[in-house]
Write a protein that holds these residues in place. Structure first.
Motif, PDB file in Angstrom:
ATOM      1  N   ASN A  57       0.830  -1.209   0.000  1.00 28.68           N
ATOM      2  CA  ASN A  57       0.000   0.000   0.000  1.00 28.68           C
ATOM      3  C   ASN A  57       0.858   1.250   0.000  1.00 28.68           C
ATOM      4  O   ASN A  57       0.524   2.248  -0.652  1.00 28.68           O
ATOM      5  N   SER A  58       1.984   1.215   0.736  1.00 30.67           N
ATOM      6  CA  SER A  58       2.892   2.356   0.763  1.00 30.67           C
ATOM      7  C   SER A  58       3.452   2.621  -0.630  1.00 30.67           C
ATOM      8  O   SER A  58       3.533   3.768  -1.074  1.00 30.67           O
ATOM      9  N   GLU A  59       3.824   1.555  -1.340  1.00 29.27           N
ATOM     10  CA  GLU A  59       4.332   1.714  -2.694  1.00 29.27           C
ATOM     11  C   GLU A  59       3.237   2.184  -3.634  1.00 29.27           C
ATOM     12  O   GLU A  59       3.461   3.019  -4.511  1.00 29.27           O
ATOM     13  N   ASP A  78       0.762   4.038  -2.766  1.00 30.85           N
ATOM     14  CA  ASP A  78       0.566   5.466  -2.461  1.00 30.85           C
ATOM     15  C   ASP A  78       1.621   6.316  -3.169  1.00 30.85           C
ATOM     16  O   ASP A  78       1.316   7.401  -3.691  1.00 30.85           O
ATOM     17  N   GLU A 138       7.876  11.317  -3.311  1.00 29.39           N
ATOM     18  CA  GLU A 138       7.374  10.022  -2.841  1.00 29.39           C
ATOM     19  C   GLU A 138       8.040   8.838  -3.542  1.00 29.39           C
ATOM     20  O   GLU A 138       8.024   7.717  -3.031  1.00 29.39           O
ATOM     21  N   LYS A 165      10.255   6.381  -1.711  1.00 25.13           N
ATOM     22  CA  LYS A 165       9.727   5.336  -0.822  1.00 25.13           C
ATOM     23  C   LYS A 165       9.724   3.958  -1.486  1.00 25.13           C
ATOM     24  O   LYS A 165       9.420   2.962  -0.822  1.00 25.13           O
TER      25      LYS A 165
END
Length: 214
Positions: free
Chosen positions: A25-27, A29, A86, A89
């Protein structure tokens, strides 16, 4: 005892799954932030649906067996807009391919966090600003192609510390200062620095410092 061990194993598996999903989910995002910053007249990023659990089913995105993003293939897709911090990340990213578009703005220094990056291809865009010294932290980098942009400032000496670097091309920009000659730059042909009117010749180690006007 067996039941307790099974419960612990199940708990550990559930935790691992949660962590994997959180990472995905972080990726997702991070990629969604990039998507929002780009104009995509051809609709090539239409599959980038932020509501999906992970971005591994999106076109132009490659993941490893653990559903971690390892490659972005966005070259020559008529994209415009700018890069986003971002992107830093995507810690498992190995290939960032955004060449031959109309990307503007600067190169985020956060790209220096991509410790697994092998190839950074941003050539033939409209990128301005300086080359971030933070790119010197990319100790796995082999290919750095930034030619055909509007980059200014010096070539960061931090890049000299990347022993894996085999290809550097910064030609056709507006860089200034001198050309590094230590580390991997010993092997880079001078043609990869040409068409930078303010860039002076290779620096001579141990001699007087150039007046770079940079």
């Amino acid at each position: 005892m067996a039941a307790a061990a099974a419960a612990r194993a199940a708990g550990a598996l559930a935790l691992a799954l949660v962590l994997a999903l959180a990472g995905a989910n972080s990726e997702g995002d991070a990629l969604s932030a990039l998507r929002r910053s780009l104009r995509d007249p051809g609709g090539v990023l239409q599959s980038w649906d932020p509501t999906l659990v992970n971005p591994c089913t999106w076109f132009h995105v490659t993941c490893d067996s653990a559903n971690r993003v390892t490659r972005l293939d966005l070259g020559n897709l008529n994209l415009s807009g700018h890069l986003v911090p971002e992107l830093g990340k995507l810690e498992h990213l190995q290939y960032l391919e955004l060449y031959k578009n109309n990307i503007q703005g600067s190169i985020p220094s956060e790209l220096g966090n991509l410790k697994n990056l092998i190839s950074l291809d941003l050539y033939k865009n409209n990128i301005s600003g300086t080359i971030p010294p933070a790119l010197g932290k990319l100790k796995s980098l082999v290919f750095l192609r930034l030619n055909g942009n509007r980059l200014t400032g010096p070539i960061p000496r931090e890049l000299s510390g990347i022993s894996s670097l085999k290809v550097v091309d910064v030609s056709s920009n507006d860089l200034c200062g001198t050309i590094p000659t230590s580390g991997p730059f010993e092997r880079i042909p001078l043609s990869n620095f040409e068409k930078n009117p303010r860039l002076e010749g290779p620096e001579l180690q141990g001699l007087a410092v150039y007046d770079t006007n940079c």
